[in-house]
Design a protein around this motif. Structure first.
Motif, PDB file in Angstrom:
ATOM      1  N   GLY A   1     -73.784  -6.899 -65.240  1.00 32.14           N
ATOM      2  CA  GLY A   1     -73.995  -6.508 -66.633  1.00 32.14           C
ATOM      3  C   GLY A   1     -72.764  -5.875 -67.234  1.00 32.14           C
ATOM      4  N   PHE A   2     -72.126  -5.010 -66.459  1.00 31.79           N
ATOM      5  CA  PHE A   2     -70.902  -4.327 -66.893  1.00 31.79           C
ATOM      6  C   PHE A   2     -69.806  -5.356 -67.214  1.00 31.79           C
ATOM      7  N   GLY A   3     -69.622  -6.311 -66.292  1.00 29.38           N
ATOM      8  CA  GLY A   3     -68.591  -7.335 -66.492  1.00 29.38           C
ATOM      9  C   GLY A   3     -68.898  -8.237 -67.676  1.00 29.38           C
ATOM     10  N   ALA A   4     -70.162  -8.641 -67.805  1.00 30.46           N
ATOM     11  CA  ALA A   4     -70.538  -9.532 -68.919  1.00 30.46           C
ATOM     12  C   ALA A   4     -70.361  -8.825 -70.262  1.00 30.46           C
ATOM     13  N   LEU A   5     -70.773  -7.555 -70.323  1.00 32.19           N
ATOM     14  CA  LEU A   5     -70.643  -6.794 -71.574  1.00 32.19           C
ATOM     15  C   LEU A   5     -69.170  -6.632 -71.961  1.00 32.19           C
ATOM     16  N   LEU A   6     -68.349  -6.235 -70.985  1.00 38.66           N
ATOM     17  CA  LEU A   6     -66.925  -6.035 -71.289  1.00 38.66           C
ATOM     18  C   LEU A   6     -66.251  -7.364 -71.654  1.00 38.66           C
TER      19      LEU A   6
ATOM     20  N   ARG B   1     -75.240  -4.526 -57.513  1.00 44.47           N
ATOM     21  CA  ARG B   1     -74.644  -5.799 -57.961  1.00 44.47           C
ATOM     22  C   ARG B   1     -75.020  -6.123 -59.406  1.00 44.47           C
ATOM     23  N   SER B   2     -76.310  -5.906 -59.727  1.00 37.20           N
ATOM     24  CA  SER B   2     -76.775  -6.273 -61.070  1.00 37.20           C
ATOM     25  C   SER B   2     -76.043  -5.471 -62.145  1.00 37.20           C
TER      26      SER B   2
ATOM     27  N   LEU C   1     -66.878  -9.118 -62.618  1.00 39.10           N
ATOM     28  CA  LEU C   1     -67.742 -10.275 -62.362  1.00 39.10           C
ATOM     29  C   LEU C   1     -67.414 -10.910 -61.011  1.00 39.10           C
ATOM     30  N   ASN C   2     -66.116 -10.891 -60.670  1.00 41.97           N
ATOM     31  CA  ASN C   2     -65.694 -11.393 -59.357  1.00 41.97           C
ATOM     32  C   ASN C   2     -66.303 -10.543 -58.237  1.00 41.97           C
ATOM     33  N   MET C   3     -66.303  -9.225 -58.425  1.00 44.38           N
ATOM     34  CA  MET C   3     -66.875  -8.340 -57.390  1.00 44.38           C
ATOM     35  C   MET C   3     -68.386  -8.524 -57.288  1.00 44.38           C
ATOM     36  N   TRP C   4     -69.032  -8.808 -58.423  1.00 42.86           N
ATOM     37  CA  TRP C   4     -70.475  -9.091 -58.405  1.00 42.86           C
ATOM     38  C   TRP C   4     -70.743 -10.331 -57.565  1.00 42.86           C
ATOM     39  N   TRP C   5     -69.978 -11.400 -57.827  1.00 45.27           N
ATOM     40  CA  TRP C   5     -70.235 -12.668 -57.150  1.00 45.27           C
ATOM     41  C   TRP C   5     -69.846 -12.617 -55.674  1.00 45.27           C
ATOM     42  N   ASP C   6     -68.734 -11.940 -55.380  1.00 44.11           N
ATOM     43  CA  ASP C   6     -68.174 -11.948 -54.025  1.00 44.11           C
ATOM     44  C   ASP C   6     -68.570 -10.733 -53.196  1.00 44.11           C
ATOM     45  N   ALA C   7     -69.660 -10.049 -53.570  1.00 47.13           N
ATOM     46  CA  ALA C   7     -70.044  -8.820 -52.857  1.00 47.13           C
ATOM     47  C   ALA C   7     -70.251  -9.080 -51.357  1.00 47.13           C
ATOM     48  N   ASP C   8     -70.793 -10.255 -51.013  1.00 46.56           N
ATOM     49  CA  ASP C   8     -71.028 -10.558 -49.594  1.00 46.56           C
ATOM     50  C   ASP C   8     -69.711 -10.722 -48.831  1.00 46.56           C
TER      51      ASP C   8
ATOM     52  N   ALA D   1     -64.072  -1.216 -49.078  1.00 42.86           N
ATOM     53  CA  ALA D   1     -64.194   0.084 -49.763  1.00 42.86           C
ATOM     54  C   ALA D   1     -64.527  -0.066 -51.242  1.00 42.86           C
ATOM     55  N   ARG D   2     -64.714  -1.301 -51.721  1.00 44.98           N
ATOM     56  CA  ARG D   2     -65.033  -1.502 -53.135  1.00 44.98           C
ATOM     57  C   ARG D   2     -66.429  -0.934 -53.444  1.00 44.98           C
ATOM     58  N   PRO D   3     -66.696  -0.619 -54.709  1.00 46.46           N
ATOM     59  CA  PRO D   3     -67.938   0.095 -55.061  1.00 46.46           C
ATOM     60  C   PRO D   3     -69.231  -0.624 -54.666  1.00 46.46           C
ATOM     61  N   ILE D   4     -69.266  -1.956 -54.732  1.00 46.23           N
ATOM     62  CA  ILE D   4     -70.532  -2.650 -54.404  1.00 46.23           C
ATOM     63  C   ILE D   4     -70.803  -2.626 -52.896  1.00 46.23           C
ATOM     64  N   PRO D   5     -69.823  -3.016 -52.039  1.00 55.25           N
ATOM     65  CA  PRO D   5     -70.093  -2.920 -50.597  1.00 55.25           C
ATOM     66  C   PRO D   5     -70.409  -1.490 -50.140  1.00 55.25           C
ATOM     67  N   GLN D   6     -69.857  -0.504 -50.839  1.00 53.20           N
ATOM     68  CA  GLN D   6     -70.132   0.891 -50.482  1.00 53.20           C
ATOM     69  C   GLN D   6     -71.516   1.339 -50.935  1.00 53.20           C
ATOM     70  N   GLY D   7     -72.183   0.504 -51.727  1.00 53.39           N
ATOM     71  CA  GLY D   7     -73.526   0.856 -52.210  1.00 53.39           C
ATOM     72  C   GLY D   7     -73.502   1.790 -53.402  1.00 53.39           C
ATOM     73  N   LEU D   8     -72.325   2.005 -53.964  1.00 50.73           N
ATOM     74  CA  LEU D   8     -72.209   2.945 -55.085  1.00 50.73           C
ATOM     75  C   LEU D   8     -72.651   2.318 -56.406  1.00 50.73           C
ATOM     76  N   VAL D   9     -72.359   1.016 -56.549  1.00 49.38           N
ATOM     77  CA  VAL D   9     -72.751   0.325 -57.784  1.00 49.38           C
ATOM     78  C   VAL D   9     -73.614  -0.880 -57.397  1.00 49.38           C
TER      79      VAL D   9
END
Lengths: 57, 310
Positions: B108-113, B103-104, B76-83, B93-101
């Motif tokens: 969802g992944f963080g909220a579910l877990l 943000r949404s 959830l932190n990576m979702w919020w702090d992607a910018d 090199a984290r998955p969101i800045p790399q475009g691999l995952v």
């Protein structure tokens, strides 16, 4: 041949072989994760119930 | 992105199509998770050594829930702090800045877990522990990530509470309560966080400034940060001895805490006396701070295991 409405090739989205492989891996991971969660909940439930039964006895 | 090949078939070459399970696992911040598992394990064993009784299987399930909860808050932190992550060399090199995952998906992944981990902990232990885990996730995501991180240089001081809670959660999972000794473990991690992260910020100052994160060095200045690092280090080393005073730690713990505390103070002093913009001393303190925390908790764990099984 011009792309008239009759001759426009059907548009389909196709993943590259590597993307397909990754998708399979993601699907497998989700399946394993779900199975693991169900297994953990089942085991925890059994342990809690058996503990309560032993406590009641 | 969708391109059409020469047969007219569109080929999906979006980077997120190439994300594997490892990329999703990386969202959980595995290194932070390992520290959480370790400190939670120490809290749980300490509770047992102090009279709590818990089935090993339920203890393992509780630790799993705490670890997954920590990982969920990381996602959830990576979702919020992607910018922010996209402009910092440490996090680019984290998955969101790399475009691999997308943000949404991370959200969802963080909220579910989060939901699953809290539910599992409630089932495996009790509602006190589950409530504390829920509060930990809320504190890390909402209070720290969404509010404090971008608004005050005290971000990691207050936000450090989230990272300090796992041993309390684990203690509560084993015993149903959170006594003074559990909060002493909390206090040690809480006081450890500022010198640890400010040492990092001193040699990554440009990174944080570029991202617009108000870390202490780029708000209060380098000298003020160094003074505060030394001040917190003194309080930390005193708190590090507190477990001996309450009986949570024994003589071996006191010896290790004192020796590593002296090392911590020495390195904090070196940071204080180091030349402006010098990166060597902060790097040494940052590395040693990890060793310090590990040594203190490992000493407690060893003493408790010895008392339980020897």
């Amino acid at each position: 041949m011009p792309d008239t409405p009759e001759h426009t090739p059907e548009l389909t989205s196709e993943l590259t072989p590597d993307a397909k492989k990754k998708r399979s891996q993601r699907n497998l991971a989700i399946a394993l994760g779900l199975f693991a969660f169900v297994a953990v909940v089942f085991i925890v439930s059994i342990l809690k119930i058996s503990g309560n039964v032993a406590g009641a006895g | 992105m969708v391109n059409r090949d020469n047969t007219g078939t569109s080929v999906v070459d979006d980077k997120s199509s190439f994300a594997g399970p490892r990329d999703y696992f990386a969202l959980l911040k595995p290194r932070v998770m390992s520290l959480v598992i370790f400190t939670a394990l120490v809290g749980m064993i300490a509770a047992v050594a102090n009279g709590a009784s818990v089935h090993p299987g339920l203890a393992a399930a509780s630790l799993l829930a705490i670890a997954v909860g920590a990982g969920a808050s990381g996602a959830l932190n990576m979702w919020w702090d992607a910018d922010i992550d996209a402009v910092m060399s440490r996090t680019i090199a984290r998955p969101i800045p790399q475009g691999l995952v997308p943000r949404s998906e991370a959200a969802g992944f963080g909220a579910l877990l989060s939901a699953l981990s809290i539910a599992l902990l409630a089932l495996a232990s009790n509602y006190v522990a589950a409530g504390l885990l829920a509060f930990t996730i809320f504190f890390y995501v909402v209070i720290y990530s969404m509010w404090l991180k971008r608004s005050t240089p005290q971000n990691i001081v207050i936000g450090g509470a989230a990272g300090a809670l796992p041993p309390v959660v684990a203690w509560a999972a084993a015993s149903g309560t959170a006594p003074l000794d559990a909060w002493i473990l909390f206090l040690i991690i809480f006081l450890w966080t500022p010198p640890h992260f400010w040492a990092l910020a001193l040699y990554r100052e440009g990174d944080y400034a570029r991202a617009g994160v108000p870390m202490m060095p780029n708000v209060a200045g380098e000298l003020s940060t160094k003074k505060q690092i030394f001040g917190y280090s003194i309080i930390l080393v005193v708190a590090g001895i507190a477990p001996y005073a309450t009986g949570l730690g024994g003589t071996a713990y006191l010896a290790i805490s004192s020796a590593f505390g002296a090392g911590f103070l020495l390195l904090a002093w070196r940071v204080f006396k180091s030349q402006p913009k010098s990166k060597e001393a902060p790097k040494q303190l940052f590395a040693f701070s990890i060793l310090y925390l590990f040594a203190l908790f490992a000493a407690l764990l060893a003493e408790d295991l010895y008392a339980l099984y020897a």
